[in-house]
Design a protein around this motif. Structure first.
Motif, PDB file in Angstrom:
ATOM      1  N   THR A 150       4.208 -39.379  -0.668  1.00  0.00           N
ATOM      2  CA  THR A 150       3.899 -38.641   0.557  1.00  0.00           C
ATOM      3  C   THR A 150       2.517 -38.019   0.468  1.00  0.00           C
ATOM      4  O   THR A 150       2.178 -37.370  -0.535  1.00  0.00           O
ATOM      5  CB  THR A 150       4.943 -37.529   0.796  1.00  0.00           C
ATOM      6  N   ARG A 262      10.648 -39.949   7.156  1.00  0.00           N
ATOM      7  CA  ARG A 262      10.179 -40.515   5.886  1.00  0.00           C
ATOM      8  C   ARG A 262      11.229 -41.423   5.257  1.00  0.00           C
ATOM      9  O   ARG A 262      10.889 -42.393   4.571  1.00  0.00           O
ATOM     10  CB  ARG A 262       9.811 -39.381   4.925  1.00  0.00           C
ATOM     11  N   ASP A 299       9.407 -35.032  -3.345  1.00  0.00           N
ATOM     12  CA  ASP A 299       9.199 -36.476  -3.253  1.00  0.00           C
ATOM     13  C   ASP A 299      10.175 -37.260  -4.116  1.00  0.00           C
ATOM     14  O   ASP A 299      10.012 -38.463  -4.303  1.00  0.00           O
ATOM     15  CB  ASP A 299       7.760 -36.827  -3.643  1.00  0.00           C
TER      16      ASP A 299
END
Length: 515
Positions: A150, A262, A299
């Protein structure tokens, strides 16, 4: 799938509720593949089906002919009824309001409800943490799944062009997501002028079902490189070949939304990349900066629960008895609210009986001595550290532990200021008040008023004898409150005198309990 199968095969009806038509279609395909060969009738109910099909589905649900229905908000309409609904599965639960979820549960008293979400809303998470709902965590990712990288940065045309072309040349596809339909035009011009090498299509919620279906089928089949879309793709879309996502104006999305978006990439063995871009000319709010920073730091795979905990901290738990699904408990503070909620849940559960929950030590005495009792900023400057000390102090349940806490403060921060000394003494007084069943102490310049928990004392005869021996200093009022008719030279001496008096009361109460 397994829960739905077990319910349906035993003759109960199952409703699977999803937020978008795209997800409804995807689930329908999955259920049909898994249930093939079994005598179960499946139907879909959303705006993607024709009016005739919708009418037949509603009639089948009412008559009991249909075993399982997968639908969007159309399932909440007044003309939808079930003959024998046994299980409701709510996928992407964070997209539904309290009213929607309660409407389905009202259809039948003993209905089972299973909610699924990678990022539960604060209210739902709070219900689980407080014990009002069961909670299961799936923390093991699929084999060979890689975490999505990310990046957060202002919108950079060169960087976005390189990201889209890199994905194209490694044989994959990309998402380009905008928060509003009116933002699509600007990004379409960018793609046409800056990245002419790629092919793209546009998808959003205002398109006709046929048009949107055609776009999504084309993307599933890999007929173009980039899908330029709104957040309609947020929920549950599973396209393994899509492994790069660019989110335009990322600061305008919520934390859970960003996490869900995401999650649309990196769904195979290939590394996924997510670019959260902001406007270079716009100053971000502090909350927006926190959201983006949290998402960039989380993440790892399966970080949804951690992210939901951050969301609970940022937005508050909302109203567990009302419709607010987020919001802070400003009146009592989160720690006290959580403690009160845990006590209420324990009292209502079968593990703790009513007598035990209302017995000795289960109340918080109210002490008002007109004294400054706090940890001043001049003594402990860090706010989080002060709050942590208050929290620890509130959990102490023995006088010896309070003395040890005071010794630790002296060792870490130096000699105790008068306010902190008063605070520790009041905490010790509260502990002995619980033993004496005293729930209120109000002190004034000419005396003190003492109230007993639920206006009862464990040893009434002993209390009367204790009052007689006080030689007029103590007297009992008709409202079962005791008056201490004595004035002390200073508030500190009053505190010390009350400590001694209530310790004697506690001894009287213990005599009856021992008997």
């Amino acid at each position: 799938l397994r829960a739905a199968f077990l319910a349906a095969i035993q003759g109960k009806q199952v409703a699977v509720v999803v937020p978008t038509t795209l997800l409804a279609r995807q689930h329908m395909r999955s259920f049909q593949e898994r249930f093939e060969g079994w005598p179960l009738k499946l139907r879909q109910l959303s705006r993607m089906v024709t009016a005739r099909e919708a009418k037949d589905t509603k009639e089948g649900l009412a008559s009991g002919d249909i075993d399982l229905v997968i639908g969007t908000h159309a399932l909440f309409s007044k003309d939808v009824s079930f003959k024998d609904l046994g299980l409701v599965i709510i996928d992407e639960e964070q997209h539904f309001g309290v009213g929607h979820k309660e409407k389905l549960k009202e259809l039948k008293a003993d209905i089972h409800v299973l909610t699924l979400s990678a990022t539960p809303i604060p209210r739902t998470l709070q219900l689980a943490l407080s014990g009002a709902r069961d909670l299961s965590l799936i923390t093991t990712p699929p084999i060979d799944r890689l975490a999505v990288r990310t990046y957060v940065s202002p919108f950079d045309a060169v960087m976005i062009r390189e990201a889209l072309l890199r994905e194209k040349y490694r044989g994959g596809q990309s998402f380009l997501v905008v928060p509003r339909i009116k933002d699509l035009k600007g990004l379409e011009e960018f793609l046409r002028e800056e990245v002419p090498e790629i092919s793209y299509r546009i998808g959003h919620g205002q398109m006709s079902p046929t048009e949107l279906d055609e776009v999504m089928n084309g993307y599933y089949d890999g007929r173009f490189d980039v899908l330029l879309a709104t957040s309609i793709i947020e929920s549950g879309i599973d396209i393994p070949s899509a492994n790069t996502m660019v989110i335009h104006h990322a600061d305008q999305f919520g934390l859970a939304q960003l996490y869900q978006l995401r999650g649309r990439v990196g769904r195979s063995k290939v590394r996924g990349y997510a670019y959260l871009t902001t406007s270079p000319k716009k100053l971000l709010s502090s909350n927006a900066e926190k959201r983006l920073a949290v998402l960039q730091s989380l993440d790892s795979l399966g970080a949804g629960f951690t992210l939901a905990s951050h969301d609970l901290d940022l937005r508050g738990a909302g109203n567990l008895l009302g419709d607010d699904q987020s919001g802070h408990i400003k009146e009592v503070g989160f720690e006290l609210y959580q403690s009160m909620l845990e006590e209420a849940v324990a009292a209502l559960s079968s593990e703790v009986g009513e007598a035990e929950s209302l017995g000795q030590g289960q109340f918080a005495p109210n002490i008002n001595l007109e004294l400054a009792v706090l940890i001043p900023e001049s003594y402990v400057q860090d706010l989080d550290l002060r709050l942590g000390l208050y929290r620890r102090l509130g959990q102490l349940d023995e006088a010896g532990s309070v003395d040890q806490f005071g010794a630790e403060l002296i060792d870490r921060f130096g000699p105790l200021p008068p306010e902190v000394d008063h605070l520790l003494r009041v905490v010790k007084l509260k502990l002995v008040c619980r033993s004496a069943m005293v729930d209120r102490v109000d002190a004034g310049p000419k005396g003190v008023l003492i109230g007993f928990h639920e206006d009862r004392f464990p040893n009434p005869a002993g209390l009367l004898s204790f009052i007689d021996q006080s030689r007029g200093m103590l007297r009992l009022r008709p409202d079962h409150r005791m008056v201490v008719g004595k004035s002390w030279v200073s508030p500190l001496m009053r505190l010390q005198g009350l400590q001694q008096l209530i310790e004697e009361l506690a001894e009287v109460a213990r005599i009856e309990q021992a008997a």
